[in-house]
Design a protein around this motif. Sequence first.
Motif, PDB file in Angstrom:
ATOM      1  N   ILE A  33      80.885   6.340 119.569  1.00 38.74           N
ATOM      2  CA  ILE A  33      79.873   5.792 120.470  1.00 38.74           C
ATOM      3  C   ILE A  33      78.490   5.735 119.825  1.00 38.74           C
ATOM      4  N   LYS A  34      78.300   6.485 118.711  1.00 40.84           N
ATOM      5  CA  LYS A  34      76.993   6.430 118.065  1.00 40.84           C
ATOM      6  C   LYS A  34      77.058   6.693 116.569  1.00 40.84           C
ATOM      7  N   HIS A  35      77.197   7.959 116.166  1.00 40.54           N
ATOM      8  CA  HIS A  35      76.968   8.322 114.763  1.00 40.54           C
ATOM      9  C   HIS A  35      78.191   8.243 113.858  1.00 40.54           C
ATOM     10  N   ARG A  36      79.352   8.580 114.394  1.00 42.92           N
ATOM     11  CA  ARG A  36      80.601   8.646 113.642  1.00 42.92           C
ATOM     12  C   ARG A  36      80.589   9.744 112.565  1.00 42.92           C
ATOM     13  N   TYR A  37      79.837  10.794 112.794  1.00 46.67           N
ATOM     14  CA  TYR A  37      79.874  11.948 111.891  1.00 46.67           C
ATOM     15  C   TYR A  37      81.233  12.635 111.938  1.00 46.67           C
ATOM     16  N   SER A  38      81.963  12.434 113.020  1.00 48.26           N
ATOM     17  CA  SER A  38      83.238  13.121 113.202  1.00 48.26           C
ATOM     18  C   SER A  38      84.226  12.833 112.072  1.00 48.26           C
ATOM     19  N   GLU A  39      84.108  11.691 111.430  1.00 46.90           N
ATOM     20  CA  GLU A  39      85.023  11.378 110.331  1.00 46.90           C
ATOM     21  C   GLU A  39      84.771  12.293 109.137  1.00 46.90           C
ATOM     22  N   ILE A 164      74.982  22.395 107.989  1.00 46.94           N
ATOM     23  CA  ILE A 164      74.844  20.943 108.128  1.00 46.94           C
ATOM     24  C   ILE A 164      73.633  20.624 108.996  1.00 46.94           C
ATOM     25  N   ILE A 165      72.824  19.670 108.545  1.00 45.66           N
ATOM     26  CA  ILE A 165      71.651  19.221 109.306  1.00 45.66           C
ATOM     27  C   ILE A 165      71.823  17.741 109.600  1.00 45.66           C
ATOM     28  N   GLU A 166      71.834  17.393 110.884  1.00 51.46           N
ATOM     29  CA  GLU A 166      72.102  16.024 111.296  1.00 51.46           C
ATOM     30  C   GLU A 166      70.825  15.200 111.494  1.00 51.46           C
ATOM     31  N   ASP A 167      71.029  13.877 111.529  1.00 54.90           N
ATOM     32  CA  ASP A 167      70.010  12.911 111.967  1.00 54.90           C
ATOM     33  C   ASP A 167      68.690  13.034 111.204  1.00 54.90           C
ATOM     34  N   LEU A 168      68.786  13.096 109.889  1.00 51.93           N
ATOM     35  CA  LEU A 168      67.582  13.285 109.074  1.00 51.93           C
ATOM     36  C   LEU A 168      66.699  12.043 109.021  1.00 51.93           C
ATOM     37  N   ARG A 169      67.198  10.919 109.500  1.00 57.49           N
ATOM     38  CA  ARG A 169      66.400   9.697 109.455  1.00 57.49           C
ATOM     39  C   ARG A 169      65.358   9.632 110.561  1.00 57.49           C
ATOM     40  N   ILE A 214      72.967  28.619  96.969  1.00 58.05           N
ATOM     41  CA  ILE A 214      73.534  27.319  97.291  1.00 58.05           C
ATOM     42  C   ILE A 214      74.401  26.844  96.132  1.00 58.05           C
ATOM     43  N   SER A 215      75.693  26.640  96.398  1.00 57.95           N
ATOM     44  CA  SER A 215      76.580  26.183  95.321  1.00 57.95           C
ATOM     45  C   SER A 215      76.607  24.667  95.223  1.00 57.95           C
ATOM     46  N   GLY A 216      76.289  23.985  96.329  1.00 57.79           N
ATOM     47  CA  GLY A 216      76.293  22.530  96.307  1.00 57.79           C
ATOM     48  C   GLY A 216      75.599  21.965  97.524  1.00 57.79           C
ATOM     49  N   CYS A 217      75.087  20.743  97.383  1.00 57.20           N
ATOM     50  CA  CYS A 217      74.381  20.078  98.466  1.00 57.20           C
ATOM     51  C   CYS A 217      74.541  18.576  98.282  1.00 57.20           C
ATOM     52  N   PHE A 218      74.903  17.864  99.350  1.00 53.71           N
ATOM     53  CA  PHE A 218      74.926  16.413  99.239  1.00 53.71           C
ATOM     54  C   PHE A 218      74.406  15.788 100.520  1.00 53.71           C
ATOM     55  N   MET A 219      73.907  14.558 100.391  1.00 54.93           N
ATOM     56  CA  MET A 219      73.397  13.789 101.513  1.00 54.93           C
ATOM     57  C   MET A 219      74.441  12.742 101.873  1.00 54.93           C
ATOM     58  N   PHE A 220      74.920  12.787 103.095  1.00 53.75           N
ATOM     59  CA  PHE A 220      75.923  11.844 103.580  1.00 53.75           C
ATOM     60  C   PHE A 220      75.232  10.781 104.423  1.00 53.75           C
ATOM     61  N   THR A 221      75.570   9.522 104.178  1.00 61.16           N
ATOM     62  CA  THR A 221      74.996   8.416 104.929  1.00 61.16           C
ATOM     63  C   THR A 221      76.092   7.724 105.725  1.00 61.16           C
ATOM     64  N   LYS A 226      74.788  -0.188 113.005  1.00 61.39           N
ATOM     65  CA  LYS A 226      73.385   0.198 113.110  1.00 61.39           C
ATOM     66  C   LYS A 226      72.599  -0.487 112.001  1.00 61.39           C
ATOM     67  N   LYS A 227      71.354  -0.799 112.283  1.00 60.74           N
ATOM     68  CA  LYS A 227      70.494  -1.369 111.258  1.00 60.74           C
ATOM     69  C   LYS A 227      70.001  -0.286 110.312  1.00 60.74           C
ATOM     70  N   ARG A 228      69.884   0.946 110.835  1.00 56.91           N
ATOM     71  CA  ARG A 228      69.417   2.053 110.005  1.00 56.91           C
ATOM     72  C   ARG A 228      70.538   3.069 109.834  1.00 56.91           C
ATOM     73  N   ALA A 229      70.625   3.602 108.649  1.00 57.25           N
ATOM     74  CA  ALA A 229      71.686   4.561 108.357  1.00 57.25           C
ATOM     75  C   ALA A 229      71.306   5.953 108.855  1.00 57.25           C
ATOM     76  N   ASP A 230      72.286   6.692 109.326  1.00 55.52           N
ATOM     77  CA  ASP A 230      72.097   8.092 109.701  1.00 55.52           C
ATOM     78  C   ASP A 230      72.375   8.959 108.485  1.00 55.52           C
ATOM     79  N   GLN A 231      71.559   9.973 108.296  1.00 50.35           N
ATOM     80  CA  GLN A 231      71.732  10.872 107.154  1.00 50.35           C
ATOM     81  C   GLN A 231      72.055  12.281 107.626  1.00 50.35           C
ATOM     82  N   VAL A 232      72.956  12.916 106.892  1.00 52.92           N
ATOM     83  CA  VAL A 232      73.359  14.290 107.156  1.00 52.92           C
ATOM     84  C   VAL A 232      73.285  15.061 105.845  1.00 52.92           C
ATOM     85  N   ALA A 233      72.693  16.244 105.880  1.00 53.02           N
ATOM     86  CA  ALA A 233      72.701  17.133 104.718  1.00 53.02           C
ATOM     87  C   ALA A 233      73.817  18.142 104.888  1.00 53.02           C
ATOM     88  N   VAL A 234      74.630  18.308 103.854  1.00 47.44           N
ATOM     89  CA  VAL A 234      75.713  19.289 103.849  1.00 47.44           C
ATOM     90  C   VAL A 234      75.431  20.269 102.721  1.00 47.44           C
TER      91      VAL A 234
END
Length: 238
Positions: A33-39, A164-169, A214-221, A226-234
């Motif tokens: 319905i919105k972000h699709r972070y569930s995948e 995890i930090i959501e909605d960084l945009r 911190i052993s690793g960090c990545f930014m998921f888009t 949506k016209k703008r991408a949602d960003q998540v830090a893991v």
Amino acid sequence: MEMGFISRIGAVTLNPANLTDLADRFGSDKGTIKHRYSELYHMLFHPYRDRPINFLEMGLQIGGPEHGKSADRTTTDLPSIRMWLEFFSMAQIHGLDVSDFGWFEDPRFHFHRCDMDLRENIRRAGDLLPELDIIIDDASHASHHQQNAFLELFPKLASGGLYIIEDLRWQPPPYEKDGITKTAALFRGFSEGRKFEHNDPQIEAEFTRLAPQISGCFMFTARYHKKRADQVAVIHKR
């Protein structure tokens, strides 16, 4: 295997329900319905699914003070919490929010009310929490709230745990402080160069002290109609 089939291997039950299906069933914005972070989360969290973990989500229902509503608003549902309780068969699910969700009762759910504008509030809430395996920050999305929470709660994360930090945009106008380094820039810089840079030297020093853990960090888009991408830090803890 047919859809909906549940098989048993010894005493272990394999539950095929996909997290995106659960998100959509319970009305969580982490689904289609919105972000699709569930995948992303289904892949990250599947190894934890039937383990007795401790899980924390901050921010439990859309429409709080970040959208101009009172912190004492009447809350009506916990879509993501219902989803997590269904997905994780043995987890203790902790929820933290500035509004009151103490009315929700489940033997595996524990509510903590907290205004994240002050670090001492988060610290007090953290003192009541067990060691955590997964933390999701889906609260106000204000940069200083996200950074306050990370500095106070990342030390509560178990070795091998995920933060995890959501909605960084997006940052909410009622809360966002002028001139503060955005959380997205802070973790993007770390993911690219293993170094935290912040315009407040004290905050930078505190993040730098946590960096060896911190052993690793990545930014998921994520993009979903949506016209703008949602960003998540893991962030993964050593």
